[in-house]
Scaffold this motif. Structure first.
Motif: not given
Lengths: 109, 109
Positions: A92, B91-92, B98, B94-95, B87-88, A84, B109, A109, A88, A105, B105-106, A102, A77, A80, B101-102, B80-81, B84
């Protein structure tokens, strides 16, 4: 005895599965660094009895880890999460502040 | 009996701590949906014996969960994931690719 860092991590994960007495003795030995003789005196028992109890608890931890792999998973974990965050950050261009937030946080987990 | 979804989740987390026989019977009952009578017949035993075994395993799961809280943590982790990722995304910007994919991955975990 065995690697203290590893056992300390196993204590965090599987300690709650021990009896109260076992947990207390493992704490004294691995986290508070008392000697077997000191723990034996505190518990009105022999050094050998404490040694055997600690050995038994350690074996129990290994048996739990073999079945649940919580320690192994926590290492994976961590890796990973670091990958990530790195991606990121590069892709970005997130702020240093967000990166750290982040990271905190995700590590909780 | 108790909530099947909850027990199925508890099986994923704590099933490896059961004996092989216990695990097999819990699987047949909760994941393969066999009746107590069918499982009893397969194991050459009584319906009551299977009922008792399942009840005992369920209590064991509750006891593990009380001590380790792995199910509770996995629910909190999911929340939490999702926060998060939200927010990603905002704020950013993201595509979508992504984001997914994120998310994968998360969630692993």
């Amino acid at each position: 005895m065995e690697d203290r860092v590893e056992i300390s991590l196993l204590m965090d994960l599987y300690g709650p599965l021990l009896t109260e007495k076992q947990y207390r003795i493992m704490e004294l030995y691995y986290n508070e660094d008392l000697s077997l003789a000191e723990i034996a005196e505190l518990n009105n028992t022999s050094r050998q009895a404490i040694h055997d109890l600690i050995k038994r608890c350690y074996k129990q931890f290994l048996s739990y880890e073999e079945k649940l792999s919580l320690l192994k998973k926590s290492f994976e974990q961590e890796k990973t999460i670091n990958n990530l965050l790195k991606e990121f950050e590069e892709k970005y261009s997130i702020t240093k502040e967000d990166y750290n937030r982040y990271k905190n946080i995700l590590e909780e987990l």
